[in-house]
Design a protein around this motif. Structure first.
Motif, PDB file in Angstrom:
ATOM      1  N   VAL A  12       0.869  -1.173   0.000  1.00 13.13           N
ATOM      2  CA  VAL A  12       0.000   0.000   0.000  1.00 13.13           C
ATOM      3  C   VAL A  12       0.908   1.224   0.000  1.00 13.13           C
ATOM      4  O   VAL A  12       1.612   1.486   0.979  1.00 13.13           O
ATOM      5  N   LEU A  13       0.928   1.945  -1.112  1.00 13.93           N
ATOM      6  CA  LEU A  13       1.878   3.047  -1.292  1.00 13.93           C
ATOM      7  C   LEU A  13       1.134   4.374  -1.363  1.00 13.93           C
ATOM      8  O   LEU A  13       0.256   4.558  -2.203  1.00 13.93           O
ATOM      9  N   LEU A  14       1.496   5.293  -0.474  1.00 12.81           N
ATOM     10  CA  LEU A  14       0.908   6.631  -0.444  1.00 12.81           C
ATOM     11  C   LEU A  14       1.933   7.637  -0.934  1.00 12.81           C
ATOM     12  O   LEU A  14       3.068   7.664  -0.460  1.00 12.81           O
ATOM     13  N   SER A  15       1.520   8.485  -1.866  1.00 13.69           N
ATOM     14  CA  SER A  15       2.420   9.507  -2.387  1.00 13.69           C
ATOM     15  C   SER A  15       1.610  10.661  -2.941  1.00 13.69           C
ATOM     16  O   SER A  15       0.398  10.549  -3.160  1.00 13.69           O
ATOM     17  N   ASP A  16       2.304  11.775  -3.167  1.00  9.59           N
ATOM     18  CA  ASP A  16       1.641  12.936  -3.783  1.00  9.59           C
ATOM     19  C   ASP A  16       2.377  13.410  -5.022  1.00  9.59           C
ATOM     20  O   ASP A  16       2.040  14.446  -5.590  1.00  9.59           O
ATOM     21  N   GLY A  17       3.394  12.660  -5.427  1.00  8.26           N
ATOM     22  CA  GLY A  17       4.202  13.166  -6.532  1.00  8.26           C
ATOM     23  C   GLY A  17       4.541  12.133  -7.570  1.00  8.26           C
ATOM     24  O   GLY A  17       3.992  11.032  -7.604  1.00  8.26           O
ATOM     25  N   ASP A  18       5.480  12.484  -8.414  1.00 11.58           N
ATOM     26  CA  ASP A  18       5.932  11.630  -9.500  1.00 11.58           C
ATOM     27  C   ASP A  18       7.257  10.989  -9.102  1.00 11.58           C
ATOM     28  O   ASP A  18       7.918  11.410  -8.148  1.00 11.58           O
ATOM     29  N   ASN A  19       7.648   9.964  -9.821  1.00 13.62           N
ATOM     30  CA  ASN A  19       8.937   9.332  -9.583  1.00 13.62           C
ATOM     31  C   ASN A  19      10.038  10.208 -10.185  1.00 13.62           C
ATOM     32  O   ASN A  19      10.054  10.437 -11.397  1.00 13.62           O
ATOM     33  N   THR A  20      10.936  10.709  -9.335  1.00 18.88           N
ATOM     34  CA  THR A  20      11.952  11.641  -9.818  1.00 18.88           C
ATOM     35  C   THR A  20      13.373  11.109  -9.713  1.00 18.88           C
ATOM     36  O   THR A  20      14.302  11.753 -10.193  1.00 18.88           O
ATOM     37  N   THR A  21      13.563   9.941  -9.097  1.00 16.30           N
ATOM     38  CA  THR A  21      14.907   9.395  -8.952  1.00 16.30           C
ATOM     39  C   THR A  21      14.821   7.895  -8.735  1.00 16.30           C
ATOM     40  O   THR A  21      13.756   7.357  -8.426  1.00 16.30           O
ATOM     41  N   GLY A  22      15.947   7.212  -8.897  1.00 12.47           N
ATOM     42  CA  GLY A  22      15.982   5.769  -8.679  1.00 12.47           C
ATOM     43  C   GLY A  22      15.386   4.993  -9.845  1.00 12.47           C
ATOM     44  O   GLY A  22      15.184   5.516 -10.946  1.00 12.47           O
ATOM     45  N   ARG A  23      15.101   3.729  -9.586  1.00 12.36           N
ATOM     46  CA  ARG A  23      14.542   2.876 -10.629  1.00 12.36           C
ATOM     47  C   ARG A  23      13.145   3.349 -11.032  1.00 12.36           C
ATOM     48  O   ARG A  23      12.418   3.934 -10.234  1.00 12.36           O
ATOM     49  N   THR A  24      12.803   3.083 -12.266  1.00 16.21           N
ATOM     50  CA  THR A  24      11.568   3.621 -12.834  1.00 16.21           C
ATOM     51  C   THR A  24      10.341   2.877 -12.306  1.00 16.21           C
ATOM     52  O   THR A  24      10.431   1.768 -11.766  1.00 16.21           O
ATOM     53  N   VAL A  25       9.205   3.512 -12.512  1.00 16.79           N
ATOM     54  CA  VAL A  25       7.940   2.877 -12.123  1.00 16.79           C
ATOM     55  C   VAL A  25       7.705   1.617 -12.954  1.00 16.79           C
ATOM     56  O   VAL A  25       7.193   0.616 -12.455  1.00 16.79           O
ATOM     57  N   GLN A  26       8.098   1.643 -14.228  1.00 20.20           N
ATOM     58  CA  GLN A  26       7.922   0.454 -15.074  1.00 20.20           C
ATOM     59  C   GLN A  26       8.747  -0.711 -14.546  1.00 20.20           C
ATOM     60  O   GLN A  26       8.298  -1.864 -14.558  1.00 20.20           O
ATOM     61  N   GLU A  27       9.954  -0.443 -14.093  1.00 20.85           N
ATOM     62  CA  GLU A  27      10.777  -1.506 -13.497  1.00 20.85           C
ATOM     63  C   GLU A  27      10.103  -2.058 -12.243  1.00 20.85           C
ATOM     64  O   GLU A  27      10.118  -3.267 -11.988  1.00 20.85           O
ATOM     65  N   ALA A  28       9.517  -1.166 -11.458  1.00 19.92           N
ATOM     66  CA  ALA A  28       8.808  -1.610 -10.254  1.00 19.92           C
ATOM     67  C   ALA A  28       7.596  -2.459 -10.620  1.00 19.92           C
ATOM     68  O   ALA A  28       7.296  -3.468  -9.961  1.00 19.92           O
TER      69      ALA A  28
ATOM     70  N   SER B 221       1.110  19.942  -6.809  1.00 20.94           N
ATOM     71  CA  SER B 221      -0.138  19.231  -7.086  1.00 20.94           C
ATOM     72  C   SER B 221       0.134  17.733  -7.150  1.00 20.94           C
ATOM     73  O   SER B 221       1.268  17.292  -7.362  1.00 20.94           O
ATOM     74  N   VAL B 222      -0.911  16.956  -6.998  1.00 18.41           N
ATOM     75  CA  VAL B 222      -0.774  15.501  -6.938  1.00 18.41           C
ATOM     76  C   VAL B 222      -0.700  14.915  -8.343  1.00 18.41           C
ATOM     77  O   VAL B 222      -1.486  15.276  -9.221  1.00 18.41           O
ATOM     78  N   ASN B 223       0.249  13.993  -8.546  1.00 19.56           N
ATOM     79  CA  ASN B 223       0.359  13.296  -9.831  1.00 19.56           C
ATOM     80  C   ASN B 223      -0.383  11.961  -9.720  1.00 19.56           C
ATOM     81  O   ASN B 223       0.151  10.973  -9.229  1.00 19.56           O
ATOM     82  N   LYS B 224      -1.630  11.966 -10.172  1.00 12.04           N
ATOM     83  CA  LYS B 224      -2.466  10.770 -10.037  1.00 12.04           C
ATOM     84  C   LYS B 224      -2.159   9.721 -11.108  1.00 12.04           C
ATOM     85  O   LYS B 224      -2.318   8.520 -10.867  1.00 12.04           O
ATOM     86  N   GLU B 225      -1.721  10.160 -12.283  1.00 14.79           N
ATOM     87  CA  GLU B 225      -1.558   9.245 -13.406  1.00 14.79           C
ATOM     88  C   GLU B 225      -0.483   8.199 -13.125  1.00 14.79           C
ATOM     89  O   GLU B 225      -0.664   7.006 -13.402  1.00 14.79           O
ATOM     90  N   THR B 226       0.659   8.644 -12.572  1.00 13.83           N
ATOM     91  CA  THR B 226       1.747   7.710 -12.293  1.00 13.83           C
ATOM     92  C   THR B 226       1.305   6.629 -11.307  1.00 13.83           C
ATOM     93  O   THR B 226       1.569   5.436 -11.493  1.00 13.83           O
ATOM     94  N   LEU B 227       0.620   7.058 -10.255  1.00 16.69           N
ATOM     95  CA  LEU B 227       0.184   6.107  -9.237  1.00 16.69           C
ATOM     96  C   LEU B 227      -0.875   5.153  -9.775  1.00 16.69           C
ATOM     97  O   LEU B 227      -0.873   3.958  -9.459  1.00 16.69           O
ATOM     98  N   LYS B 228      -1.756   5.672 -10.595  1.00 17.84           N
ATOM     99  CA  LYS B 228      -2.791   4.807 -11.170  1.00 17.84           C
ATOM    100  C   LYS B 228      -2.175   3.776 -12.106  1.00 17.84           C
ATOM    101  O   LYS B 228      -2.597   2.612 -12.135  1.00 17.84           O
TER     102      LYS B 228
END
Length: 315
Positions: free
Chosen positions: A193-209, A242-249
């Motif tokens: 369960v991951l809570l965030s308000d932003g986009d991935n800005t460093t480290g491994r990519t969301v696609q890798e995750a 502002s919250v980046n909803k697209e990345t989390l979705k």
């Protein structure tokens, strides 16, 4: 309802053929009776017709056959079964944007309060771990049944620069794989369960995750927390966060998790409550063919009973 052997349902196609054969036989019997042109003689040969009653046994017989065919296809119902060794990883964003006060008293304080309640309300058989992530991700509470340790770890969270969502997922997956001596060969059922308000800005990519979560068969549910109007003051400058909803979705949808949004503390509590009610169980399909077989037997006895009572013979 589902069927464990759905390929056997083709047998149901035989039922119309049986019904058609029965109807054809009845028509032939009627045609044979019409050959008696002497109505008086016909009334003596067949003084009283059974009428609709002669069809009851046939209808019951066909119903019995249909039920047996359903049972042969192994019908199953979905049941909720408690998860053993279930592990929940709670990943909390501690990037600088989380100090925004568009949510009272701040995004981070509201997130910590809601996460504490979520952890405290989870069933006792659950193991809970906590990951904090900003520029990197750290396991601040290893998964265990110790609720106090998990809740206390939330009080130690410190804000930092950047947001490493991908790293948070990888750290959570590693914590699950290290849960106990069996976890490498037989990992426990887990959910992130991951809570965030932003986009991935460093480290491994969301696609890798996403790819790693799919391989591990561990879904990630995300909570986009905050409003479009959040701002923070960093080194004397006011920055919109502002919250980046697209990345989390994308992360949740691609890992068979669920995407949630919360704009205030009350909504966040509701989100955690919904998540908690769905994570404690897994869905299993249980064979209920015996139920259909039992009902088919009742129809068989009914068909035999009415046939004996009305015609003194078995159908």
């Amino acid at each position: 309802m589902t069927f464990l052997s759905p390929e056997r349902l083709w047998l149901l196609g035989l039922l119309p053929l049986l019904a058609a054969a029965y109807t054809l036989l009845q028509l032939r019997r009627r045609q044979y009776a019409v050959r008696f042109t002497n109505l008086a003689l016909l009334s003596q040969v067949a003084p009283k017709r059974p009428g609709w009653r002669r069809h009851v046994a046939a209808v019951l017989f066909l119903a019995m056959i249909a039920l047996m065919m359903f049972g042969f296809a192994r019908p199953a119902t979905s049941v909720k079964v408690p998860r053993d060794r279930a592990t929940i990883m709670v990943a909390v964003d501690v990037s600088l944007s989380m100090m925004a006060r568009d949510v009272s008293p701040s995004r981070l304080d509201a997130a910590k309060a809601a996460a504490k309640k979520f952890i405290g309300d989870l069933p006792g058989r659950f193991n809970v771990g906590v990951v904090a992530f900003a520029g990197n991700a750290n396991l601040v509470a290893a998964p265990s049944a110790d609720r106090d340790a998990a809740i206390a770890s939330l009080d130690q969270l410190v804000l930092a620069k950047r947001t490493a969502i991908g790293e948070a997922v990888f750290t959570s997956l590693q914590a699950v794989r290290s849960f106990d001596s069996e976890a490498r060969q037989d990992p426990p059922p887990a959910h992130i369960v991951l809570l965030s308000d932003g986009d991935n800005t460093t480290g491994r990519t969301v696609q890798e995750a996403i790819d790693a979560s799919r391989v591990a068969h561990i879904p990630v549910s995300t909570i986009a927390f905050g409003t479009p109007y959040g701002t923070v003051d960093i080194e004397g400058e006011t920055t919109s966060v502002s919250v980046n909803k697209e990345t989390l979705k994308t992360l949740s949808d691609s890992t068979e998790g669920k995407a949630y949004e919360a704009a205030d503390a009350g909504q966040l509590d509701d989100v955690y409550r919904n998540i908690g009610s769905s994570l404690g169980f897994k869905i299993e399909h249980r064979d209920v063919a015996a139920r259909y077989t039992g009902i088919a037997l009742l129809f068989a006895f009914a068909a035999g009973g009415v046939s004996l009572a009305w015609f003194s013979r078995l159908p």
